[in-house]
Design an enzyme around this catalytic site. Structure first.
Site, PDB file in Angstrom:
ATOM      1  N   HIS A  82       0.842  -1.199   0.000  1.00  0.00           N
ATOM      2  CA  HIS A  82       0.000   0.000   0.000  1.00  0.00           C
ATOM      3  C   HIS A  82       0.874   1.245   0.000  1.00  0.00           C
ATOM      4  CE1 HIS A  82      -3.411   2.608   0.976  1.00  0.00           C
ATOM      5  NE2 HIS A  82      -2.588   3.224   1.791  1.00  0.00           N
ATOM      6  N   ASP A 161     -15.083   3.226   8.964  1.00  0.00           N
ATOM      7  CA  ASP A 161     -14.039   4.154   8.510  1.00  0.00           C
ATOM      8  C   ASP A 161     -14.597   5.151   7.502  1.00  0.00           C
ATOM      9  OD1 ASP A 161     -11.295   5.176   7.991  1.00  0.00           O
ATOM     10  OD2 ASP A 161     -11.718   4.317   6.024  1.00  0.00           O
ATOM     11  N   ARG A 168     -14.389  13.445   9.750  1.00  0.00           N
ATOM     12  CA  ARG A 168     -13.101  14.096  10.050  1.00  0.00           C
ATOM     13  C   ARG A 168     -12.804  15.189   9.038  1.00  0.00           C
ATOM     14  NH1 ARG A 168      -9.433   9.324   9.441  1.00  0.00           N
ATOM     15  NH2 ARG A 168      -7.800  10.903   9.571  1.00  0.00           N
ATOM     16  N   SER A 183      -7.276   4.418  10.130  1.00  0.00           N
ATOM     17  CA  SER A 183      -8.115   4.457   8.936  1.00  0.00           C
ATOM     18  C   SER A 183      -7.490   3.621   7.817  1.00  0.00           C
ATOM     19  CB  SER A 183      -8.288   5.924   8.500  1.00  0.00           C
ATOM     20  OG  SER A 183      -8.831   6.018   7.210  1.00  0.00           O
ATOM     21  N   LYS A 187      -8.564  -0.707   6.465  1.00  0.00           N
ATOM     22  CA  LYS A 187      -8.852  -1.190   5.116  1.00  0.00           C
ATOM     23  C   LYS A 187      -7.906  -2.330   4.731  1.00  0.00           C
ATOM     24  CE  LYS A 187      -9.040   3.284   4.320  1.00  0.00           C
ATOM     25  NZ  LYS A 187      -9.385   4.672   4.064  1.00  0.00           N
TER      26      LYS A 187
HETATM   27  N1  URA Z   1      -6.124   8.050   3.879  1.00  0.00           N
HETATM   28  C1  URA Z   1      -7.030   7.316   4.540  1.00  0.00           C
HETATM   29  O1  URA Z   1      -7.484   6.284   4.054  1.00  0.00           O
HETATM   30  N2  URA Z   1      -7.398   7.691   5.765  1.00  0.00           N
HETATM   31  C2  URA Z   1      -6.923   8.806   6.342  1.00  0.00           C
HETATM   32  O2  URA Z   1      -7.302   9.099   7.455  1.00  0.00           O
HETATM   33  C3  URA Z   1      -5.992   9.598   5.633  1.00  0.00           C
HETATM   34  C4  URA Z   1      -5.606   9.188   4.391  1.00  0.00           C
END
Ligand code: URA
Ligand code: CA
Length: 433
Positions: A82, A161, A168, A183, A187
């Site tokens: 990632h 999320d 946010r 966050s 994933k």
């Molecule tokens: N990318 C994300 O998936 N989450 C975040 O909080 C910031 C960047």
């Protein structure tokens, strides 16, 4: 659990329990906790931070809030990679076949996303016939047979999320390391891989402008991943200028093919060897990254990396002959040059602005509904440290409409040229285990 008590506990700097966090995320996902309370919670985290245990609990709770991908039908240690996002970052297109060619099972879910160019999924659609919507059985079978498959996200991954990130965004609580790290990692956990290699970008074109911040984010994500039982490593790499030369969808596919042939840009190749060698080690195929890197170099030299790319493309219904004939990829009707206004050396290239210019040419989406022009984009000709003469080409714009004025101005202003030569930025800063 009363949400007001959880908020107060965090506000006062006390540590939340696993039960506090699990119940909160369950109820938030079920719409039983209103956005205003979750906003207050996010702000309390922003100021008070979270312990490593709290971060692991939050991440695993968010990962469990929706569907979780089951990769247990695939043999071996499945490794995901990632990147925290950069401009012209073609690494997934290269790493999936490269790592697969030495035996790493790469089962990758990727996004389309809003951005300067499309996501990996959009880029792959530049290949004629390539199917990016695989069902679970086909996906698992292809990884077992070919060691690599890439599919778009299906199902309902990490709804907690999604909701929290949206909140946010409008409550000034995005830039909190524990919240960013949980966050992203939620994933990754939900996507099912056994091991995760993270490419954390730092520099002017990255989310984390300072190396120290990038290191802190990397540490946070690695601790969460390892705390959740997934072998996690992070590499901190430069995003002070775009990676490689191509910024665009088909253009990046072509650059990926060249890199797999050993004819790509040095920075991309070096970054892929580094990330790839951590993937090989994480998969348990070699003891050391040096040994892993040697295998990857050999796969490129022998042609097996390119061969694996063809097998990977054919497996997903795409035309594998693009690997030998990249001119089969979509190409733009207009190619226009952007030239230097003075003599000197390239001192900086605002990666963000290059990305914006690529998007102006049609390579990216401005809204979820917009369509991408797969042929559009930019080929940089000069990078930091390169000498230039007045009138020499800095970059070539690829456009289907010929409407390039706005992008040209953006590219021109993103380059600064100085009389003193600047050293190119360091590519790799650190590795966090
Ligand atoms: N990318 C994300 O998936 N989450 C975040 O909080 C910031 C960047
Ligand atoms: Ca590139």
């Amino acid at each position: 659990m009363r949400m007001v008590d959880v908020i107060e506990k965090k506000r006062n700097g006390r540590e939340l329990t696993k039960t506090d966090i699990n119940e909160m995320i369950e109820q938030y996902t079920a719409e039983e906790i209103p956005d205003y309370q979750m906003s207050a919670f996010a702000m309390a985290i922003f100021f008070q931070g979270m312990t490593t245990d709290e971060r692991v609990h939050l991440t695993t709770a968010m990962a469990a809030s929706g569907d979780q991908v089951d990769l247990s039908g695939i043999e071996g240690v499945k490794v995901d990679k990632h990147s925290t996002g950069g401009v012209g970052d073609t690494t997934t297109l290269i790493l999936a076949p490269l790592a697969a060619s030495v035996g790493v099972p790469v089962a990758k879910m990727s996004g389309r996303g809003l951005g300067h160019t499309g996501g990996t999924i959009d880029k792959l659609e530049a290949i004629d016939g390539f199917d990016v919507e695989l069902n679970g059985d086909t996906f698992n079978r292809l990884v077992n047979e070919n060691k690599a498959a890439v599919t778009g996200q299906s199902g309902n991954l990490t709804p907690a999320d999604k909701k929290l990130y949206g909140l946010r965004d409008v409550t000034a609580t995005v830039d909190s390391i524990p919240l960013i790290a949980s966050s992203i990692m939620s994933k990754k956990l939900a996507s099912g891989a056994d091991a995760i290699v993270l490419d954390v970008k730092t520099g002017a074109g990255a989310f984390m402008k300072e190396t120290e911040e990038a290191r802190e984010l990397a540490r946070a994500m690695v601790d969460i991943g390892n705390g959740a039982g997934r072998h996690t490593t992070a590499v901190i790499s430069d995003m002070n200028q775009p990676l490689g030369y191509a910024v665009g969808n088909a253009l990046e596919v072509k650059e990926a093919i060249e890199t797999l042939k050993g004819e790509g840009p040095d920075d991309i190749f070096e970054l892929c060897l580094t990330l790839g060698s951590h993937m090989v080690v994480a998969a348990g195929l070699t003891e050391t990254t040096e040994e892993a890197e040697e295998r990857l170099r050999e796969a490129v030299r022998s042609g097996s990396a390119l061969e694996t790319m063809k097998i990977f493309i054919a497996g997903q219904g795409g035309d594998p002959s693009v690997a030998d004939n990249p001119e089969k990829l979509p190409s733009a009707a207009y190619k226009k040059e952007v030239t230097a206004a003075e003599d000197g050396y390239v001192a900086s290239i605002a990666a963000d602005d290059i990305g914006t210019a690529a998007s102006m040419l049609g390579a990216g989406r401005s809204t979820k509904e917009s369509t991408i022009d797969l042929a559009a984009g930019i080929m940089l000709q000069k990078k930091i440290g390169d000498p230039v003469q007045k009138g020499e080409v800095l970059a070539v714009m690829h456009s289907s409409t010929g409407n390039t004025e706005e992008a040209e101005a953006k590219i021109s202003s993103s380059y600064t040229i100085e009389t003193q030569q600047t050293k190119p930025p360091q590519l790799l800063y650190d590795v966090i285990h």
